[in-house]
Design a protein around this motif. Structure first.
Motif, PDB file in Angstrom:
ATOM      1  N   LYS A  31       0.732  -1.323   0.008  1.00 19.52           N
ATOM      2  CA  LYS A  31      -0.176   0.112  -0.131  1.00 19.52           C
ATOM      3  C   LYS A  31       0.915   1.151  -0.124  1.00 19.52           C
ATOM      4  CE  LYS A  31      -3.766  -2.122   2.182  1.00 19.52           C
ATOM      5  NZ  LYS A  31      -4.766  -2.406   3.603  1.00 19.52           N
ATOM      6  N   GLY A  32       2.180   1.052   0.107  1.00 24.55           N
ATOM      7  CA  GLY A  32       3.164   2.164   0.163  1.00 24.55           C
ATOM      8  C   GLY A  32       3.471   2.820   1.334  1.00 24.55           C
ATOM      9  N   TYR A  33       3.301   1.922   2.353  1.00 27.34           N
ATOM     10  CA  TYR A  33       3.455   2.554   3.732  1.00 27.34           C
ATOM     11  C   TYR A  33       4.867   2.092   4.067  1.00 27.34           C
ATOM     12  CZ  TYR A  33      -1.402   3.828   4.386  1.00 27.34           C
ATOM     13  OH  TYR A  33      -2.519   4.281   4.069  1.00 27.34           O
ATOM     14  N   THR A  34       5.990   2.861   4.551  1.00 26.07           N
ATOM     15  CA  THR A  34       7.041   2.136   5.013  1.00 26.07           C
ATOM     16  C   THR A  34       7.095   1.960   6.451  1.00 26.07           C
ATOM     17  OG1 THR A  34       8.082   3.735   3.465  1.00 26.07           O
ATOM     18  CG2 THR A  34       9.527   3.015   5.308  1.00 26.07           C
ATOM     19  N   LYS A  35       7.546   0.594   6.628  1.00 24.49           N
ATOM     20  CA  LYS A  35       7.591   0.159   8.239  1.00 24.49           C
ATOM     21  C   LYS A  35       8.978  -0.452   8.509  1.00 24.49           C
ATOM     22  CE  LYS A  35       3.073  -1.516   7.646  1.00 24.49           C
ATOM     23  NZ  LYS A  35       1.986  -2.367   7.934  1.00 24.49           N
ATOM     24  N   ARG A  36       9.020  -0.233   9.509  1.00 21.59           N
ATOM     25  CA  ARG A  36      10.477  -0.754  10.550  1.00 21.59           C
ATOM     26  C   ARG A  36      10.250  -2.142  11.158  1.00 21.59           C
ATOM     27  NH1 ARG A  36      10.685   4.883  12.863  1.00 21.59           N
ATOM     28  NH2 ARG A  36      12.248   5.966  11.331  1.00 21.59           N
ATOM     29  N   THR A  37      11.133  -3.080  10.814  1.00 18.85           N
ATOM     30  CA  THR A  37      10.646  -4.460  11.252  1.00 18.85           C
ATOM     31  C   THR A  37      11.851  -4.741  12.311  1.00 18.85           C
ATOM     32  OG1 THR A  37      10.107  -5.181   9.095  1.00 18.85           O
ATOM     33  CG2 THR A  37      10.805  -6.969  10.684  1.00 18.85           C
ATOM     34  N   TYR A  38      11.320  -5.573  13.383  1.00 22.86           N
ATOM     35  CA  TYR A  38      12.125  -5.806  14.507  1.00 22.86           C
ATOM     36  C   TYR A  38      11.877  -7.369  14.964  1.00 22.86           C
ATOM     37  CZ  TYR A  38      12.430  -0.797  15.503  1.00 22.86           C
ATOM     38  OH  TYR A  38      12.713   0.476  15.134  1.00 22.86           O
ATOM     39  N   ARG A  39      12.958  -7.984  14.966  1.00 23.43           N
ATOM     40  CA  ARG A  39      12.599  -9.487  15.187  1.00 23.43           C
ATOM     41  C   ARG A  39      13.651 -10.077  16.135  1.00 23.43           C
ATOM     42  NH1 ARG A  39      13.970 -14.222  11.254  1.00 23.43           N
ATOM     43  NH2 ARG A  39      14.708 -15.303  12.979  1.00 23.43           N
ATOM     44  N   SER A  40      12.971 -10.904  16.965  1.00 24.98           N
ATOM     45  CA  SER A  40      13.851 -11.567  18.124  1.00 24.98           C
ATOM     46  C   SER A  40      14.503 -12.861  17.263  1.00 24.98           C
ATOM     47  CB  SER A  40      13.075 -12.302  19.104  1.00 24.98           C
ATOM     48  OG  SER A  40      12.192 -13.286  18.688  1.00 24.98           O
ATOM     49  N   SER A  41      15.577 -13.445  18.040  1.00 16.56           N
ATOM     50  CA  SER A  41      16.065 -14.553  17.337  1.00 16.56           C
ATOM     51  C   SER A  41      15.360 -15.849  17.740  1.00 16.56           C
ATOM     52  CB  SER A  41      17.657 -14.700  17.767  1.00 16.56           C
ATOM     53  OG  SER A  41      17.814 -15.161  19.052  1.00 16.56           O
ATOM     54  N   GLU A  42      15.268 -16.928  17.050  1.00 17.24           N
ATOM     55  CA  GLU A  42      14.697 -18.174  17.273  1.00 17.24           C
ATOM     56  C   GLU A  42      15.140 -18.607  18.695  1.00 17.24           C
ATOM     57  OE1 GLU A  42      14.386 -21.076  14.453  1.00 17.24           O
ATOM     58  OE2 GLU A  42      14.048 -19.514  12.563  1.00 17.24           O
ATOM     59  N   SER A  43      16.659 -18.515  18.896  1.00 20.71           N
ATOM     60  CA  SER A  43      17.054 -19.319  20.015  1.00 20.71           C
ATOM     61  C   SER A  43      16.707 -18.344  21.360  1.00 20.71           C
ATOM     62  CB  SER A  43      18.665 -19.059  20.093  1.00 20.71           C
ATOM     63  OG  SER A  43      19.141 -17.726  19.812  1.00 20.71           O
ATOM     64  N   ASP A  44      16.332 -17.063  21.208  1.00 23.75           N
ATOM     65  CA  ASP A  44      15.791 -16.429  22.200  1.00 23.75           C
ATOM     66  C   ASP A  44      14.553 -16.933  22.857  1.00 23.75           C
ATOM     67  OD1 ASP A  44      18.034 -14.908  22.631  1.00 23.75           O
ATOM     68  OD2 ASP A  44      17.340 -12.987  21.784  1.00 23.75           O
ATOM     69  N   CYS A  45      13.373 -17.344  21.850  1.00 21.08           N
ATOM     70  CA  CYS A  45      12.219 -17.533  22.121  1.00 21.08           C
ATOM     71  C   CYS A  45      12.172 -19.069  22.113  1.00 21.08           C
ATOM     72  CB  CYS A  45      11.517 -17.034  21.030  1.00 21.08           C
ATOM     73  SG  CYS A  45      11.356 -15.052  20.824  1.00 21.08           S
ATOM     74  N   LYS A  46      12.958 -19.846  21.673  1.00 24.52           N
ATOM     75  CA  LYS A  46      12.640 -21.305  21.695  1.00 24.52           C
ATOM     76  C   LYS A  46      12.187 -21.973  22.901  1.00 24.52           C
ATOM     77  CE  LYS A  46      15.472 -25.416  20.474  1.00 24.52           C
ATOM     78  NZ  LYS A  46      16.854 -26.082  19.924  1.00 24.52           N
ATOM     79  N   ASN A  47      12.943 -21.492  23.849  1.00 24.99           N
ATOM     80  CA  ASN A  47      12.317 -22.367  25.338  1.00 24.99           C
ATOM     81  C   ASN A  47      11.768 -21.347  26.029  1.00 24.99           C
ATOM     82  OD1 ASN A  47      13.815 -24.983  24.626  1.00 24.99           O
ATOM     83  ND2 ASN A  47      15.999 -23.905  25.426  1.00 24.99           N
TER      84      ASN A  47
END
Length: 80
Positions: A31-47
Motif C-alpha cells: 500500500k506504499g507504507y514504510t515500516k520498520r521491522t524488529y525481530r527476535s532470534s529463534e534461540s531467544d524464544c525457543k524455550n
C-alpha cells in the motif's frame, strides 16, 4: 518495551525470556507504507514458556512491524 537510544524492543513479560527484538530494516508494503521491522532470534524464544501465546504455535520468533511515523501515533494516542 522500546529502547529508543539503542533502537530495539525487549520482552518484559513476567516469566518470559527477556528476548531482544533487534532492528532488521525498513520495507515498503504493497500500500506504499514504510515500516520498520524488529525481530527476535529463534534461540531467544525457543524455550520461552510464553512462546506459544506470544508468537503462535508454529512461529519460532517474535516480529514487530512499526510505521516510520510510530512516534507521532504514540503522541496522538497519549493526547486522546
Amino acid at each position: 518495551t522500546f529502547h529508543k537510544e539503542e533502537n530495539y524492543y525487549q520482552c518484559t513479560k513476567p516469566k518470559g525470556n527477556q528476548a531482544k527484538l533487534l532492528f532488521k530494516g525498513e520495507k515498503t508494503d504493497s500500500k506504499g507504507y514504510t515500516k520498520r521491522t524488529y525481530r527476535s532470534s529463534e534461540s531467544d524464544c525457543k524455550n520461552c514458556p510464553l512462546r506459544e501465546q506470544c508468537c503462535g504455535k508454529s512461529t519460532k520468533f517474535k516480529k514487530i512491524d512499526d510505521s516510520i511515523h510510530k512516534e507521532h501515533y504514540d503522541r496522538m494516542h497519549q493526547k486522546l
